[in-house]
Design a protein around this motif. Structure first.
Motif, mmCIF file in Angstrom:
data_model
loop_
_atom_site.group_PDB
_atom_site.id
_atom_site.type_symbol
_atom_site.label_atom_id
_atom_site.label_comp_id
_atom_site.label_asym_id
_atom_site.label_seq_id
_atom_site.Cartn_x
_atom_site.Cartn_y
_atom_site.Cartn_z
ATOM 1 N N ASP A 185 45.699 67.153 -67.084
ATOM 2 C CA ASP A 185 47.064 67.257 -66.884
ATOM 3 C C ASP A 185 47.579 68.380 -66.290
ATOM 4 N N LYS A 186 46.970 69.592 -66.789
ATOM 5 C CA LYS A 186 47.452 70.947 -66.228
ATOM 6 C C LYS A 186 46.704 71.114 -64.951
ATOM 7 N N LEU A 187 45.771 70.561 -64.641
ATOM 8 C CA LEU A 187 45.319 70.612 -63.083
ATOM 9 C C LEU A 187 46.344 70.016 -62.313
ATOM 10 N N ILE A 188 46.651 68.554 -62.479
ATOM 11 C CA ILE A 188 47.464 68.044 -61.898
ATOM 12 C C ILE A 188 48.746 68.462 -61.858
ATOM 13 N N ASP A 189 49.299 69.009 -62.719
ATOM 14 C CA ASP A 189 50.573 70.101 -62.538
ATOM 15 C C ASP A 189 50.407 71.252 -61.444
ATOM 16 N N PHE A 190 49.217 71.605 -61.534
ATOM 17 C CA PHE A 190 48.956 73.096 -60.526
ATOM 18 C C PHE A 190 48.973 72.405 -59.340
ATOM 19 N N CYS A 191 48.382 70.969 -58.955
ATOM 20 C CA CYS A 191 48.108 70.492 -57.703
ATOM 21 C C CYS A 191 49.664 70.341 -57.121
ATOM 22 N N LYS A 192 50.569 69.880 -58.041
ATOM 23 C CA LYS A 192 51.984 69.483 -57.642
ATOM 24 C C LYS A 192 52.629 70.761 -57.385
ATOM 25 N N SER A 222 38.331 63.051 -60.983
ATOM 26 C CA SER A 222 38.611 62.540 -59.652
ATOM 27 C C SER A 222 39.495 61.228 -59.739
ATOM 28 N N ASP A 223 39.122 60.350 -60.730
ATOM 29 C CA ASP A 223 40.144 59.067 -60.901
ATOM 30 C C ASP A 223 41.500 59.640 -61.258
ATOM 31 N N GLN A 224 41.677 60.342 -62.175
ATOM 32 C CA GLN A 224 42.961 61.144 -62.559
ATOM 33 C C GLN A 224 43.878 61.390 -61.523
ATOM 34 N N LEU A 225 43.180 62.343 -60.573
ATOM 35 C CA LEU A 225 43.912 63.208 -59.404
ATOM 36 C C LEU A 225 44.237 62.019 -58.483
ATOM 37 N N ARG A 226 43.392 60.803 -58.338
ATOM 38 C CA ARG A 226 43.863 60.025 -57.203
ATOM 39 C C ARG A 226 44.912 59.035 -57.711
ATOM 40 N N ALA A 227 44.920 58.670 -58.977
ATOM 41 C CA ALA A 227 46.009 58.031 -59.674
ATOM 42 C C ALA A 227 47.178 58.728 -59.398
ATOM 43 N N SER A 228 47.265 60.236 -59.490
ATOM 44 C CA SER A 228 48.677 60.834 -59.216
ATOM 45 C C SER A 228 48.758 61.170 -57.775
ATOM 46 N N GLY A 229 47.934 60.518 -57.194
ATOM 47 C CA GLY A 229 48.352 60.360 -55.604
ATOM 48 C C GLY A 229 47.694 61.738 -54.671
#
Ligand code: AMP
Ligand code: GLY
Length: 421
Positions: free
Chosen positions: A52-59, A79-86
């Protein structure tokens, strides 16, 4: 574009080096990175187990492409989680990663899609007796493999029946935890090993320069297996005839098959090959770039690597992003800590010439900063890479620089690239 690399070793340093000099790349971030990577990218300390923290960072950083280095993150479904977040991700799904994370999956897959590999049988915990019975009818040497990820420690080449039976017992008794609850018993293949990386968009692919790793700790390929003590590219062992066969008989059917299994493969498909009399069989698949092959392969890549990986990540491979893959040659010599791959010291100060010049690049693997000094922090410390118009010159460049770098317990092989055909 803004790019995030996940990982902290020599491979990730090589990815950062090649991405950063791409025309379409604006900025490279790396989580967590290392002191070498921090010279060309912004290293950020985020707990990589917290997706989740990695995804927040990407945003926050408006990341356009995420490139995942090590297999563990793929096995964990990052990779599945990041892809699911777009996000556009270069790295396969958890299910496609089974080509590396389960040797039983990979062998059954190769059998189903008629991809050349060694003859094999698979046994689980409940089939100890059947496994022993099977072994009694096999020729020696025989290869025993734990099914799951075992950090390079899951393969034994047994030279006697007793050893084979003992390893089978140990594995099925859980010597490597859940990784060895299931085993693959495999015919021993003669030949020479090489690896080919295919950049894949789920359907199409392009190969990079073939490489050869040197996995054993000692010169002349003797002693314990390691993560890799050096590599060079291009490996002439993979001549144009062999490469065409690798593409048509191995890579194409692999991509077709994995798509048919509804797990299209996006990322770097690493095929580890055994080559004999110009015929190649698969030893293993990896689902990510190899380390240290990447340090050699990407040192001679010409083109826009960021564009290439992004195009693959969005399912529309742009082969024009590649100008040349083997106009030059590269040789990467690993400087390791004495004792590796067993026990070794950490925290020894590294001194000497680590600067990039026309013919040399020093990739960091196991290094860290401690009280303003660069110190050793791993078994494999640096990947000293020579880059020149041919392999002999590249080897000479690498070894010249090896002599200019010092740390207590420095160990390296003196024969990287020297036995090539
Ligand atoms: P793997 O993790 O499957 O790549 O195996 C590690 C190493 O063991 C390979 O790089 C080879 O050197 C060796 N190896 C694995 N399988 C075989 C085989 N069937 N025949 C000969 N050598 C093998
Ligand atoms: N160099 C071998 C690997 O990356 O698995």
């Amino acid at each position: 574009m803004n790019i995030l690399i996940i990982g902290s070793g020599g491979r990730e340093h090589a990815l950062a080096y090649c991405l950063e000099k791409s025309e379409t790349c604006e900025k490279v971030f790396c989580v967590p990175g290392n002191p070498g990577i921090s010279q060309i990218a912004e290293c950020v300390d985020i707990d990589t187990t917290q997706h989740d923290k990695l995804i927040d960072f990407c945003k926050l950083q408006k990341i356009n492409l995420v490139v995942i280095g090590p297999e563990q993150f793929l096995a964990d479904g990052l990779s599945d989680q990041l892809r699911a977040s777009g996000y556009a991700v270069f790295g396969p799904s958890k299910s496609a990663a089974q080509l590396e994370t389960s040797k039983a999956f990979a062998k059954n897959f190769m059998q189903k899609y008629k991809i050349p590999t060694a003859k094999f049988a698979i046994f689980d915990k409940s089939q100890y007796k059947e496994a022993i019975d099977y072994l009694a009818h096999q020729d020696l040497p025989i290869v025993l493999k734990a099914d799951g990820l075992a950090g390079g420690k899951g393969v034994v080449i047994a030279t006697s029946q007793e050893e084979a039976m003992q390893v089978t017992k140990d594995y099925l008794d859980g010597a490597l935890g859940s990784a060895s609850e299931k085993i693959v018993i495999e015919e021993f293949m003669q030949g020479e090993e090489a690896s080919v990386f295919a950049i894949c968009d789920g359907e199409n692919f392009i190969t990079l320069a073939p490489a050869q790793d040197h996995k054993r700790i000692g010169e002349g390929n003797t002693g314990k297996n390691t993560g890799g003590m050096g590599a060079y590219a291009p490996a002439n062992l993979v001549n144009s005839k062999v490469l065409e066969e690798v593409k048509s008989k191995i890579i194409e059917p692999t991509l077709r098959g994995i798509k048919e299994e509804k797990m299209p493969f996006i990322g770097c498909l690493y095929v580890g090959l055994m080559i004999k009399d110009d015929e190649a069989k698969v030893v293993e698949y990896n689902v990510r770039f190899g380390d240290p092959e990447t340090q050699a392969v990407l040192s001679i890549f010409e083109g826009d690597f960021a564009k290439l990986l992004y195009s693959a990540a969005i399912g529309n491979l742009d082969k024009n992003a590649v100008k040349s893959i083997s106009n030059k040659a590269a040789c990467c010599v690993i400087l390791a800590s004495k004792g590796y791959p067993e026990k070794f010291e950490k925290g020894n100060k590294i001194t000497g010439n680590l600067k990039e010049d026309e013919h040399t690049f020093v990739f960091h693997s196991g290094t860290k900063m401690y009280e303003n000094n660069l110190v050793t922090s791993g078994g494999r410390v640096l990947g000293v890479t020579g880059i020149n118009e041919n392999l002999s010159l590249a080897i000479a460049d690498a070894y010249k620089r090896v002599d200019e770098i010092e740390f207590e317990g420095k160990y390296f092989r003196k024969d990287i690239g020297k036995n090539q055909k």
